[in-house]
Structure formats: structure tokens, C-alpha cells
Design a protein around this motif. Structure first.
Motif, PDB file in Angstrom:
ATOM      1  N   ALA A 252      29.078   5.962   7.695  1.00 48.55           N
ATOM      2  CA  ALA A 252      30.427   5.679   7.311  1.00 48.55           C
ATOM      3  C   ALA A 252      31.040   5.936   6.037  1.00 48.55           C
ATOM      4  O   ALA A 252      32.062   5.808   5.391  1.00 48.55           O
ATOM      5  N   ARG A 253      30.499   4.917   5.815  1.00 47.70           N
ATOM      6  CA  ARG A 253      30.713   4.015   4.498  1.00 47.70           C
ATOM      7  C   ARG A 253      30.663   4.957   3.470  1.00 47.70           C
ATOM      8  O   ARG A 253      31.322   5.470   2.345  1.00 47.70           O
ATOM      9  N   ASP A 254      29.355   6.303   3.222  1.00 50.59           N
ATOM     10  CA  ASP A 254      29.448   6.807   2.203  1.00 50.59           C
ATOM     11  C   ASP A 254      30.600   7.766   1.859  1.00 50.59           C
ATOM     12  O   ASP A 254      30.442   8.708   1.325  1.00 50.59           O
ATOM     13  N   HIS A 255      31.123   7.823   3.473  1.00 52.40           N
ATOM     14  CA  HIS A 255      32.616   8.591   3.970  1.00 52.40           C
ATOM     15  C   HIS A 255      33.830   8.151   3.496  1.00 52.40           C
ATOM     16  O   HIS A 255      34.525   8.494   4.292  1.00 52.40           O
ATOM     17  N   GLY A 256      33.562   7.351   2.669  1.00 53.23           N
ATOM     18  CA  GLY A 256      34.907   6.514   2.797  1.00 53.23           C
ATOM     19  C   GLY A 256      35.474   5.205   3.606  1.00 53.23           C
ATOM     20  O   GLY A 256      36.664   5.313   3.433  1.00 53.23           O
ATOM     21  N   VAL A 257      35.235   5.413   4.389  1.00 52.94           N
ATOM     22  CA  VAL A 257      35.518   4.723   5.902  1.00 52.94           C
ATOM     23  C   VAL A 257      34.783   2.743   5.207  1.00 52.94           C
ATOM     24  O   VAL A 257      33.838   2.081   4.886  1.00 52.94           O
ATOM     25  N   SER A 258      35.559   2.162   5.505  1.00 57.86           N
ATOM     26  CA  SER A 258      35.270   0.147   4.870  1.00 57.86           C
ATOM     27  C   SER A 258      35.278   0.214   5.783  1.00 57.86           C
ATOM     28  O   SER A 258      34.645  -1.726   6.436  1.00 57.86           O
ATOM     29  N   THR A 259      36.280   0.104   7.302  1.00 54.78           N
ATOM     30  CA  THR A 259      36.135  -1.038   8.043  1.00 54.78           C
ATOM     31  C   THR A 259      35.839  -0.134   9.561  1.00 54.78           C
ATOM     32  O   THR A 259      35.953   0.837   9.737  1.00 54.78           O
ATOM     33  N   VAL A 260      34.611  -0.938  10.163  1.00 54.34           N
ATOM     34  CA  VAL A 260      33.715  -0.584  10.772  1.00 54.34           C
ATOM     35  C   VAL A 260      33.647  -1.739  11.912  1.00 54.34           C
ATOM     36  O   VAL A 260      33.879  -2.709  11.871  1.00 54.34           O
TER      37      VAL A 260
ATOM     38  N   PRO B 141      34.689  -6.405  24.777  1.00 49.10           N
ATOM     39  CA  PRO B 141      34.693  -7.185  23.067  1.00 49.10           C
ATOM     40  C   PRO B 141      34.756  -6.312  21.830  1.00 49.10           C
ATOM     41  O   PRO B 141      33.915  -5.412  22.384  1.00 49.10           O
ATOM     42  N   LEU B 142      35.652  -6.801  20.820  1.00 47.52           N
ATOM     43  CA  LEU B 142      35.477  -6.254  19.938  1.00 47.52           C
ATOM     44  C   LEU B 142      34.370  -6.739  18.601  1.00 47.52           C
ATOM     45  O   LEU B 142      34.659  -7.979  19.379  1.00 47.52           O
ATOM     46  N   MET B 143      33.487  -6.198  17.775  1.00 43.10           N
ATOM     47  CA  MET B 143      32.952  -7.008  17.305  1.00 43.10           C
ATOM     48  C   MET B 143      33.207  -6.227  15.861  1.00 43.10           C
ATOM     49  O   MET B 143      33.387  -4.785  15.836  1.00 43.10           O
ATOM     50  N   VAL B 144      33.165  -6.538  14.751  1.00 44.17           N
ATOM     51  CA  VAL B 144      33.362  -6.192  13.255  1.00 44.17           C
ATOM     52  C   VAL B 144      32.420  -7.123  12.666  1.00 44.17           C
ATOM     53  O   VAL B 144      31.859  -7.751  12.191  1.00 44.17           O
ATOM     54  N   LEU B 145      32.630  -5.871  10.966  1.00 48.57           N
ATOM     55  CA  LEU B 145      31.496  -5.616  10.046  1.00 48.57           C
ATOM     56  C   LEU B 145      32.439  -6.198   9.057  1.00 48.57           C
ATOM     57  O   LEU B 145      33.475  -5.348   8.394  1.00 48.57           O
ATOM     58  N   ASP B 146      31.821  -6.661   8.029  1.00 47.89           N
ATOM     59  CA  ASP B 146      31.760  -7.590   6.621  1.00 47.89           C
ATOM     60  C   ASP B 146      32.108  -6.649   6.200  1.00 47.89           C
ATOM     61  O   ASP B 146      30.793  -6.175   5.555  1.00 47.89           O
ATOM     62  N   PRO B 147      33.081  -5.914   5.539  1.00 45.12           N
ATOM     63  CA  PRO B 147      33.226  -4.437   4.224  1.00 45.12           C
ATOM     64  C   PRO B 147      32.165  -4.484   3.484  1.00 45.12           C
ATOM     65  O   PRO B 147      31.451  -3.720   2.749  1.00 45.12           O
ATOM     66  N   HIS B 148      32.230  -6.236   2.737  1.00 45.84           N
ATOM     67  CA  HIS B 148      30.660  -6.371   1.986  1.00 45.84           C
ATOM     68  C   HIS B 148      29.299  -6.534   2.879  1.00 45.84           C
ATOM     69  O   HIS B 148      28.217  -7.128   1.268  1.00 45.84           O
ATOM     70  N   ARG B 149      29.656  -6.750   3.422  1.00 44.83           N
ATOM     71  CA  ARG B 149      28.031  -6.912   4.096  1.00 44.83           C
ATOM     72  C   ARG B 149      27.217  -5.792   4.250  1.00 44.83           C
ATOM     73  O   ARG B 149      27.517  -4.666   4.447  1.00 44.83           O
ATOM     74  N   GLN B 150      25.536  -5.671   3.388  1.00 45.74           N
ATOM     75  CA  GLN B 150      25.375  -4.776   3.527  1.00 45.74           C
ATOM     76  C   GLN B 150      24.702  -4.564   4.786  1.00 45.74           C
ATOM     77  O   GLN B 150      23.507  -4.991   5.166  1.00 45.74           O
ATOM     78  N   VAL B 151      23.826  -3.467   5.363  1.00 43.25           N
ATOM     79  CA  VAL B 151      23.361  -2.821   6.716  1.00 43.25           C
ATOM     80  C   VAL B 151      22.211  -2.320   6.008  1.00 43.25           C
ATOM     81  O   VAL B 151      22.337  -0.729   5.455  1.00 43.25           O
ATOM     82  N   ASP B 152      20.358  -2.825   6.403  1.00 44.59           N
ATOM     83  CA  ASP B 152      19.646  -2.066   5.235  1.00 44.59           C
ATOM     84  C   ASP B 152      19.232  -1.013   6.412  1.00 44.59           C
ATOM     85  O   ASP B 152      19.662  -1.316   7.630  1.00 44.59           O
ATOM     86  N   PRO B 153      18.662   0.128   6.480  1.00 43.41           N
ATOM     87  CA  PRO B 153      18.144   0.963   7.409  1.00 43.41           C
ATOM     88  C   PRO B 153      17.150  -0.245   8.062  1.00 43.41           C
ATOM     89  O   PRO B 153      16.284  -0.623   7.827  1.00 43.41           O
TER      90      PRO B 153
END
Length: 277
Positions: free
Chosen positions: A235-243, A100-112
Motif C-alpha cells: 500500500a505504501r509503495d502505491h501512494g497510501v499513507s494512512t493504513v 475496534p479500529l487500529m491505525v499505523l503511524d505513517p512514519h512507522r516502518q514495518v519490516d518483512p
């Protein structure tokens, strides 16, 4: 979202391989040495858009070509893109597993995520001395399934790293990292030993993160979550929006859920492909 994922699966292998067509199936063939790719439908052409049915003859032709190339008779596809393909694979005697696949909302902040004392998260360069061990780590992590503390540790990791260096795997990966086609993130102990690692391949603003594994003796310290968060941030720092990502066990899915990943309502199917297991 599904369209982004389908396009990703159609695009990423072409960074490293050529596509050979066999009716409604496609086989990705490596241009240079590296982990072999797989066969599958044309990922960006789901059945709803008119893709023709896959026949038993198509499957047999791809498998014959794989035997000719000396690569595993492996296939990979999105269940929703080819609804009847699973039955054909099973009829051909190939075991099919679900991821199964899971996706992260493009606007969701993921903290360290919190780390044990003395452990740091680092993106590895192509010439990083830690690279061989980081590439070898998933082999040990996935050999001992589950999330419980296991037996494999630094000694086994050193042996596996030496094997990947000697067989040329490490040198094959270095140009991919330099070109920006692959990124590796590792959680490193004070002595530089990778305790957990993962990677991603970006394409068109989308990426699947994967290969996330923890050295069995270092489990139960939150390292997989920390590496996952590091991969997302990088990934986000390098231009990726959909993870997005795929998972095999519910216990692992719970880790990703806590970071904000949600079900993508899509399932990756793999046939006879140990690398994806």
C-alpha cells in the motif's frame, strides 16, 4: 485521523456502487454483481457537524429497500459518527457487533516478517492462477474462528475456489484488481497453494486492510503477520499513507500491535452483517 477514516468509509463504496439517500441514512447499491454493500449514516458527516438524528422510519425504509434488492439488511458505521444509531438498530431487532479500529503511524516502518521455509509473499494479479483459491481462503479461515490450528486444508480450499469460479465471483473481482481498486497479497507454499491472504482497497491516500485469514491447517506459523506486513508495504509503495484495520478478537489485535498498529480510538459498528464478522 478519524476524519481520514470517516472520509474513507464515505468514498470507497462509491468506487463500486451508487448511494441512495433515506433521511439521515445512506444505502450503497452495487452497480455490477459483487458482494452487496450496506446501509449507514453519511459517514463523512459526524453528529458533531450537525447530522440530523436517524429515525426508526429511516431504518425501516432502508431495510425495505434492501429486501427489494434481495441483499442482506446490513448496516455499518463509526460509533463516534452517529452515537445514537446503535440504540435504533437494536430497537429494530438487529444484532450489533463492535470492531475496534487500529491505525499505523505513517512514519512507522514495518519490516518483512519471517516466513517458513519455502513460503513466499506475493501480490496477485488479476490473471494469477492462484486468485480463485486466495479469494476462497477467508471463507475457510473465518469459518473456524480463533488462532488455533484447525482442520480445513488444501482439499477444502480447492472446493471453495471452484465454487467461487463457478458462481462468477472470481470474474467479478478481476476488473477491480486491474483498475487498482483492490490489491491482494498471499503467502504461497511451494506448490502455489495460498496459506494466508489479505486485501486492501485504496482511496485518497488511505486504506483499510482486511480479509486477513490463514488456512486453518497452516496456522501458528506467523503467516498472518507476514501478510499484514506485505499489505502495508504494498500500500505504501502505491501512494497510501494512512493504513488502518478492524479486529474482532484480542488475540488477533496482539499480532497487529507487534507490527506497530495502535488503537485508533474509533469503533466500527456492524448490524446484521455476516461479511464483517
Amino acid at each position: 485521523m478519524r476524519a481520514h477514516i470517516e472520509q474513507y468509509y464515505a468514498t470507497v463504496p462509491l468506487l463500486f456502487s451508487d448511494a441512495e439517500e433515506f433521511g439521515s441514512l445512506r444505502l450503497f447499491v452495487r452497480r455490477k454483481p459483487g458482494a452487496p454493500y450496506y446501509g449507514g449514516p453519511s459517514h463523512a458527516q459526524p453528529a458533531a457537524e450537525g447530522a440530523s438524528s436517524v429515525t426508526a422510519a429511516d431504518i425501516a425504509r432502508v431495510r425495505a429497500r434492501q429486501r427489494e434488492l434481495g441483499v442482506p439488511e446490513a448496516f455499518e458505521w463509526l460509533a463516534e459518527a452517529a452515537p445514537t444509531l446503535r440504540a435504533g438498530m437494536e430497537a429494530a431487532g438487529l444484532p450489533v457487533a463492535e470492531r475496534p479500529l487500529m491505525v499505523l503511524d505513517p512514519h512507522r516502518q514495518v519490516d518483512p516478517q519471517p516466513l517458513p521455509e519455502g513460503v513466499e509473499i506475493r501480490a496477485l494479479t488479476a490473471d494469477d492462477p492462484v486468485l480463485p483459491a486466495a479469494l476462497a481462503l477467508p471463507r475457510l479461515a473465518f469459518a473456524e474462528e480463533g488462532t488455533s490450528v484447525g482442520s480445513a486444508g488444501r482439499e477444502e480450499l480447492s472446493v471453495a475456489a471452484r465454487e467461487l469460479t463457478e458462481d462468477g465471483t472470481v470474474e467479478t473481482v478481476r476488473p477491480t484488481i486491474r483498475a487498482g481498486h483492490k490489491a491482494l497479497i498471499a503467502a504461497l507454499a511451494l506448490d502455489g497453494t495460498p496459506l494466508a491472504a489479505g486485501h486492501y482497497h485504496p482511496a485518497g491516500g488511505t486504506t483499510e486492510i482486511g480479509g486477513i485469514g490463514t488456512l486453518p491447517v497452516a496456522r501458528r506459523q506467523g503467516l498472518a503477520a507476514a501478510v499484514t506486513a506485505g499489505l502495508v508495504s504494498h500500500a505504501r509503495d502505491h501512494g497510501v499513507s494512512t493504513v488502518f484495520l478492524a479486529y474482532a478478537e484480542d488475540g488477533v489485535a496482539r499480532i497487529y500491535s507487534r507490527l506497530g498498529f495502535r488503537p485508533a480510538d474509533s469503533t466500527l459498528l456492524i448490524a446484521n452483517q455476516p461479511a464483517r464478522s
